[in-house]
Design a protein around this motif. Structure first.
Motif, PDB file in Angstrom:
ATOM      1  N   ASP A  47       0.828  -1.199   0.000  1.00 24.75           N
ATOM      2  CA  ASP A  47       0.000   0.000   0.000  1.00 24.75           C
ATOM      3  C   ASP A  47       0.865   1.253   0.000  1.00 24.75           C
ATOM      4  OD1 ASP A  47      -2.211  -1.670   0.189  1.00 24.75           O
ATOM      5  OD2 ASP A  47      -2.163  -1.653   2.386  1.00 24.75           O
ATOM      6  N   GLU A  48       0.272   2.364  -0.421  1.00 25.68           N
ATOM      7  CA  GLU A  48       0.996   3.634  -0.440  1.00 25.68           C
ATOM      8  C   GLU A  48       1.403   4.057   0.968  1.00 25.68           C
ATOM      9  OE1 GLU A  48      -1.269   6.549  -2.516  1.00 25.68           O
ATOM     10  OE2 GLU A  48      -1.386   5.392  -4.376  1.00 25.68           O
ATOM     11  N   VAL A  73      12.457   4.911   6.767  1.00 27.63           N
ATOM     12  CA  VAL A  73      13.488   3.938   7.125  1.00 27.63           C
ATOM     13  C   VAL A  73      14.693   4.076   6.197  1.00 27.63           C
ATOM     14  CG1 VAL A  73      14.023   1.483   7.371  1.00 27.63           C
ATOM     15  CG2 VAL A  73      11.780   2.348   8.075  1.00 27.63           C
ATOM     16  N   LEU A  74      14.430   4.199   4.885  1.00 30.10           N
ATOM     17  CA  LEU A  74      15.521   4.290   3.919  1.00 30.10           C
ATOM     18  C   LEU A  74      16.248   5.630   3.999  1.00 30.10           C
ATOM     19  CD1 LEU A  74      13.899   2.656   0.742  1.00 30.10           C
ATOM     20  CD2 LEU A  74      15.389   1.616   2.451  1.00 30.10           C
ATOM     21  N   SER A  75      15.596   6.630   4.578  1.00 30.79           N
ATOM     22  CA  SER A  75      16.224   7.941   4.695  1.00 30.79           C
ATOM     23  C   SER A  75      17.299   7.955   5.780  1.00 30.79           C
ATOM     24  CB  SER A  75      15.160   9.001   5.002  1.00 30.79           C
ATOM     25  OG  SER A  75      15.763  10.258   5.231  1.00 30.79           O
ATOM     26  N   ASP A  76      16.965   7.432   6.950  1.00 35.96           N
ATOM     27  CA  ASP A  76      17.882   7.519   8.088  1.00 35.96           C
ATOM     28  C   ASP A  76      18.467   6.181   8.516  1.00 35.96           C
ATOM     29  OD1 ASP A  76      17.276  10.275   8.287  1.00 35.96           O
ATOM     30  OD2 ASP A  76      15.473   9.820   9.429  1.00 35.96           O
ATOM     31  N   PHE A  77      17.939   5.092   7.986  1.00 37.24           N
ATOM     32  CA  PHE A  77      18.350   3.749   8.398  1.00 37.24           C
ATOM     33  C   PHE A  77      18.358   3.636   9.922  1.00 37.24           C
ATOM     34  CE2 PHE A  77      19.880   3.737   4.054  1.00 37.24           C
ATOM     35  CZ  PHE A  77      19.480   2.480   3.627  1.00 37.24           C
ATOM     36  N   ASP A  94       6.706   9.693  -6.475  1.00 35.37           N
ATOM     37  CA  ASP A  94       7.886  10.433  -6.924  1.00 35.37           C
ATOM     38  C   ASP A  94       8.952  10.471  -5.832  1.00 35.37           C
ATOM     39  OD1 ASP A  94       6.674  10.912  -9.338  1.00 35.37           O
ATOM     40  OD2 ASP A  94       5.979  12.935  -8.808  1.00 35.37           O
ATOM     41  N   ALA A  95       8.502  10.521  -4.571  1.00 33.74           N
ATOM     42  CA  ALA A  95       9.465  10.582  -3.461  1.00 33.74           C
ATOM     43  C   ALA A  95      10.332   9.333  -3.420  1.00 33.74           C
ATOM     44  CB  ALA A  95       8.712  10.757  -2.141  1.00 33.74           C
ATOM     45  N   LEU A  96       9.724   8.171  -3.634  1.00 36.56           N
ATOM     46  CA  LEU A  96      10.502   6.930  -3.631  1.00 36.56           C
ATOM     47  C   LEU A  96      11.442   6.885  -4.831  1.00 36.56           C
ATOM     48  CD1 LEU A  96      11.047   4.145  -2.364  1.00 36.56           C
ATOM     49  CD2 LEU A  96       9.247   3.224  -3.829  1.00 36.56           C
ATOM     50  N   ARG A  97      10.947   7.274  -5.980  1.00 40.02           N
ATOM     51  CA  ARG A  97      11.799   7.250  -7.181  1.00 40.02           C
ATOM     52  C   ARG A  97      12.985   8.193  -7.038  1.00 40.02           C
ATOM     53  NH1 ARG A  97       9.872   4.466 -11.450  1.00 40.02           N
ATOM     54  NH2 ARG A  97       7.694   3.806 -11.389  1.00 40.02           N
ATOM     55  N   ARG A  98      12.772   9.366  -6.448  1.00 45.70           N
ATOM     56  CA  ARG A  98      13.875  10.328  -6.299  1.00 45.70           C
ATOM     57  C   ARG A  98      14.959   9.791  -5.371  1.00 45.70           C
ATOM     58  NH1 ARG A  98       9.711  14.227  -5.973  1.00 45.70           N
ATOM     59  NH2 ARG A  98       9.906  14.235  -3.696  1.00 45.70           N
ATOM     60  N   ARG A  99      14.552   8.966  -4.422  1.00 45.82           N
ATOM     61  CA  ARG A  99      15.516   8.458  -3.458  1.00 45.82           C
ATOM     62  C   ARG A  99      16.378   7.335  -4.027  1.00 45.82           C
ATOM     63  NH1 ARG A  99      15.656   9.915   1.424  1.00 45.82           N
ATOM     64  NH2 ARG A  99      13.549  10.750   1.332  1.00 45.82           N
TER      65      ARG A  99
END
Length: 292
Positions: free
Chosen positions: A137-138, A147-151, A181-186
């Motif tokens: 889900d979104e 989680v992927l931003s700061d681990f 778009d936020a996930l793709r940019r990361r």
């Protein structure tokens, strides 16, 4: 790895034939410490990228399989409620109550690590595969971004747990829904298509060296022609390898030699009744004739 070509050769050494574009994208992702988002049709080898990278790195592979309704408790952590209840009962029988019991049952002893928490607590960087992220889900996708931003992950009862080592993250998507778009940019991005004839032939030679060269050429030509038919489930690389192994196991050295055997081995390629009906014996023989 000094450059992307070394990485491509290392992947090939473990049996994965990567395109230049994929090897370059993976190299950039590893160099920058960014997640790699791999998109493509089912069966093109997206998941295999992560498995092979774990072999190249000598690192554990931790897999999170996404699905509709996936939530944090199944992806990150949850408490072992059954053990907690037993501990509470035992404490009550022993006359222990209050804060000491609460602190004990919400401790590491009762914590169940799920893939995301398990990945950031490894002593050496693991390969974290987040498979089919577009099936989640979104809301979960938004949480995953944190989680992927700061681990790091915050557990209210224990505090914030920061990554012991930063995992190599690979996400795959089949196009079930549009990703944010936020996930793709990361992420670093790569798209994987079905391989061309020579590349698929090379894959077959690496993975099934027992298949005779003449038969291998027929198999690849036949499967690639089959993919152009109107099918519900297009056979992928794994199905092609199963087809080759089945033929080799039956002692077949020519696709046109025995129509009955060819039709029977289509069970490795066609996975629905509708697709089986769409490729009757005469169609299979026509495609085999062109591949010969």
């Amino acid at each position: 790895m000094e450059d992307w070509q070394d990485l491509r050769e290392a992947l090939a050494g473990e049996g994965y034939i990567a395109s230049d574009e994929l090897a370059m994208a993976l190299h950039i992702a590893l160099t920058l410490g960014r997640p790699l988002l791999v998109e493509g049709a089912a069966g093109v080898g997206k998941t295999e990228v992560a498995r092979t990278l774990s072999l190249v790195k000598g690192a554990p592979l931790i897999r999170l399989q996404c699905y509709e309704g996936l939530d944090a408790s199944h992806a990150i952590y949850e408490w072992n409620y059954q053990r907690q209840l037993l501990a509470i009962r035992a404490a009550a029988e022993g006359g222990e109550t209050g804060r000491s019991v609460e602190e004990r049952i919400f401790s590491e002893e009762f914590l169940l690590e799920r893939p995301l928490l398990q990945a950031i607590r490894q002593q050496t960087p693991p390969v974290l595969l987040i498979d089919e992220i577009d099936r989640a889900d979104e809301e979960f996708e938004a949480y995953l971004l944190e989680v992927l931003s700061d681990f790091q992950i915050t557990i209210p009862e224990l505090g914030t747990i920061r990554a012991t080592s930063r995992p190599h993250v690979i996400l795959t998507a089949n196009g079930t829904r549009d990703l944010s778009d936020a996930l793709r940019r990361r992420c670093i991005y790569a798209h994987v298509d079905f391989p061309g004839r020579e590349t698929e032939l090379q894959i077959l030679k690496v993975r099934c060296p027992e298949v005779e060269p003449a038969l291998a050429r027929q198999i690849v030509a036949f499967v690639q022609a089959l993919r152009k038919e109107e099918l519900e489930k297009t056979p992928g690389i794994a199905e092609m390898l199963d087809f080759a192994a089945a033929l080799a196991g039956l002692g077949v050295n020519d696709l046109t030699a025995d129509p009955q055997v060819l039709q029977a081995t289509l069970a490795t390629l066609l996975k629905t009744q509708r697709d089986r009906g769409a490729v009757p014996t005469e169609v299979a023989q026509r495609l085999a004739g062109r591949a010969a």
